[in-house]
Design a protein around this motif. Structure first.
Motif, short mmCIF file in Angstrom:
data_model
loop_
_atom_site.label_atom_id
_atom_site.label_comp_id
_atom_site.label_asym_id
_atom_site.label_seq_id
_atom_site.Cartn_x
_atom_site.Cartn_y
_atom_site.Cartn_z
N VAL A 1 0.84 -1.20 0.00
CA VAL A 1 0.00 0.00 0.00
C VAL A 1 0.88 1.25 0.00
N ASP A 2 1.98 1.19 0.75
CA ASP A 2 2.90 2.34 0.77
C ASP A 2 3.44 2.64 -0.63
N GLU A 3 3.79 1.58 -1.36
CA GLU A 3 4.29 1.78 -2.73
C GLU A 3 3.20 2.34 -3.63
N LEU A 4 1.98 1.87 -3.41
CA LEU A 4 0.85 2.36 -4.21
C LEU A 4 0.63 3.85 -3.98
N LEU A 5 0.77 4.28 -2.72
CA LEU A 5 0.51 5.69 -2.36
C LEU A 5 1.75 6.56 -2.43
N GLN A 6 2.90 5.98 -2.74
CA GLN A 6 4.14 6.77 -2.73
C GLN A 6 4.06 7.93 -3.71
N ALA A 7 3.37 7.72 -4.83
CA ALA A 7 3.24 8.82 -5.80
C ALA A 7 2.56 10.01 -5.17
N GLU A 8 1.49 9.74 -4.39
CA GLU A 8 0.79 10.83 -3.72
C GLU A 8 1.69 11.52 -2.72
N LYS A 9 2.49 10.73 -1.98
CA LYS A 9 3.40 11.30 -0.99
C LYS A 9 4.44 12.19 -1.66
N MET A 10 4.97 11.74 -2.79
CA MET A 10 5.96 12.54 -3.50
C MET A 10 5.35 13.83 -4.00
N ASP A 11 4.11 13.78 -4.46
CA ASP A 11 3.43 15.00 -4.90
C ASP A 11 3.33 15.99 -3.75
N GLU A 12 2.96 15.49 -2.57
CA GLU A 12 2.82 16.35 -1.40
C GLU A 12 4.16 16.95 -1.01
N LYS A 13 5.21 16.14 -1.05
CA LYS A 13 6.54 16.62 -0.69
C LYS A 13 7.00 17.71 -1.66
N GLU A 14 6.79 17.47 -2.94
CA GLU A 14 7.21 18.44 -3.95
C GLU A 14 6.38 19.72 -3.85
N LEU A 15 5.08 19.57 -3.58
CA LEU A 15 4.22 20.74 -3.46
C LEU A 15 4.65 21.59 -2.27
N TYR A 16 4.95 20.94 -1.16
CA TYR A 16 5.42 21.68 0.02
C TYR A 16 6.72 22.42 -0.30
N GLN A 17 7.63 21.75 -1.01
CA GLN A 17 8.90 22.38 -1.37
C GLN A 17 8.69 23.61 -2.24
N GLU A 18 7.72 23.54 -3.13
CA GLU A 18 7.41 24.70 -3.97
C GLU A 18 6.96 25.89 -3.12
N TYR A 19 6.08 25.61 -2.15
CA TYR A 19 5.62 26.68 -1.27
C TYR A 19 6.77 27.21 -0.41
N GLU A 20 7.62 26.32 0.06
CA GLU A 20 8.75 26.73 0.90
C GLU A 20 9.71 27.63 0.11
N ASP A 21 9.98 27.27 -1.13
CA ASP A 21 10.88 28.08 -1.96
C ASP A 21 10.29 29.47 -2.20
N ARG A 22 8.99 29.52 -2.48
CA ARG A 22 8.34 30.82 -2.71
C ARG A 22 8.35 31.65 -1.43
N ALA A 23 8.09 31.00 -0.31
CA ALA A 23 8.07 31.70 0.98
C ALA A 23 9.45 32.24 1.34
N CYS A 24 10.47 31.45 1.07
CA CYS A 24 11.85 31.86 1.37
C CYS A 24 12.20 33.13 0.62
N GLU A 25 11.83 33.20 -0.64
CA GLU A 25 12.13 34.38 -1.44
C GLU A 25 11.36 35.60 -0.93
N LEU A 26 10.10 35.42 -0.56
CA LEU A 26 9.31 36.53 -0.01
C LEU A 26 9.92 37.02 1.29
N PHE A 27 10.31 36.09 2.16
CA PHE A 27 10.88 36.45 3.46
C PHE A 27 12.18 37.21 3.30
N ARG A 28 13.05 36.71 2.45
CA ARG A 28 14.36 37.33 2.27
C ARG A 28 14.27 38.70 1.60
N ASN A 29 13.17 38.93 0.89
CA ASN A 29 12.98 40.24 0.27
C ASN A 29 12.12 41.17 1.13
#
Length: 355
Positions: free
Chosen positions: A60-88
């Motif tokens: 089941v973990d392997e089946l859902l791993q795609a969803e987990k990776m999507d969540e991880k990547e989505l969070y990273q996108e938000y974190e990168d955008r937030a970092c740039e806003l904060f530093r500016n």
């Protein structure tokens, strides 16, 4: 390329060379149901996940791993955008950004912590309810010690800022003591030299950073028992420590901002003590030097033994923030006695030229 559960099901079915009908028959559902899953129109009932995984010979973990990776990547996108806003310096724009992230990732502990911190950094009083609500939720969850520590600190300081000292002290009492802190304990139990060096660098960086912020709290209180003389001693001691650990001001953008503020404070408080014009001239020149150096910080690793390999980010695109801060501070009444001197005029001209 992002792979979600719908794509995962399609890919698995094609790899096994089976039809939607065959999968549907095995699961005792209609082939239309399988079609809807693969088109992201609906999701399989959670009770079906073990059977789907078993059908394809995966977990089941392997089946859902795609969803987990999507969540991880989505969070990273938000974190990168937030970092740039904060530093500016665009701090207020962080709240709608993390509210959007929270809507998409409501159970992500990192999103919760960042939303809480955005409220906290913007206005502790205005967002008191939100900070305490999210912070309490984090504290009562199974989150790691970092997230719980952040929640405790921000709840305690929010209560204090709002005038509720009893609740502030209650929450402060939940924090771990410095003599039993995680960083100190890891230093005692780690065996691998590389891990030990990394922990040593990490601990020293944050201890010094926290020391600076605590010193700024002391400096902001003119009712300290030792008076202004004690405050000046604290300011000078902290700047000397920074000069030892960060030779030639080799530090990050935010740390240079802190040092600019500290040197300015020494000049202002020292003048009130009657320490003389030469002292003020030196300290303000150091403040200007830190502001100037903050513009050109490059991404690199530090080399001093106490913070070896600590990674420093490059200056933000808005790299003149510290210069603007210093210009605003120099306009304060505390420097009126020097305003007509040649050296102060020259310093203001240098600052204007950099801006």
């Amino acid at each position: 390329m992002e792979i979600n559960l719908a794509d995962k099901l399609k890919n698995l079915r094609r790899e096994k060379n089976v039809s939607q009908e065959k999968l549907a028959q095995y699961l005792n559902v209609s082939f239309q149901a399988v079609s809807k899953w693969e088109n992201s129109n609906t999701y399989p009932d959670i009770s079906l996940l073990p059977d789907i995984a078993r059908f394809f010979g995966i977990t089941v973990d392997e089946l859902l791993q795609a969803e987990k990776m999507d969540e991880k990547e989505l969070y990273q996108e938000y974190e990168d955008r937030a970092c740039e806003l904060f530093r500016n310096g665009e701090r207020e724009a962080l709240i709608p950004l993390w509210q959007e992230a929270y809507h998409k990732l409501p159970n992500h502990i990192g999103v919760k912590e960042m939303l809480m911190s955005s409220y906290f950094d913007t206005d502790k009083v205005r967002y008191q309810k939100e900070i305490i609500q999210i912070g309490t939720e984090i504290y009562n969850s199974d989150a790691g010690s970092y997230y719980k520590g952040q929640a405790i600190e921000q709840i305690a300081r929010t209560y204090s800022e709002s005038g509720n000292e009893d609740m502030a002290e209650f929450w402060a009492g939940k924090a771990g003591q410095i003599m039993h802190c995680q960083e100190s304990l890891f230093m005692q139990i780690l065996k691998d030299g590389k891990d030990l060096e990394e922990q040593f660098s990490y601990a020293n960086y944050w201890i010094l950073n926290r020391l600076c912020y605590m010193a700024m709290q002391v400096c902001g209180r003119k009712d300290m028992p030792g008076g202004l003389a004690y405050i000046c001693e604290v300011e000078r001691a902290v700047t000397k420590l920074y000069e030892i650990v960060y030779p030639d001001d080799d530090m990050g953008f935010e740390d240079l901002r802190l040092m600019c503020i500290m040197h300015k404070a020494i000049a202002e408080d020292g003048s009130l003590l009657g320490d003389g014009e030469e002292m003020a001239r030196y300290e303000l020149s150091r403040a200007l030097e830190c502001a100037w150096k903050s513009m050109s910080v490059k991404e690199h690793d530090l080399s001093h033994p106490l913070v070896k390999n600590w990674h420093v980010q490059a200056a933000p695109s808005d790299n003149k923030q510290v210069l603007h801060l210093l210009k605003k501070e120099l306009a304060r009444e505390g420097f009126d006695s020097y305003r007509q001197t040649e050296w102060f005029t020259h310093m203001e001209q240098e600052l204007d030229a950099l801006l």
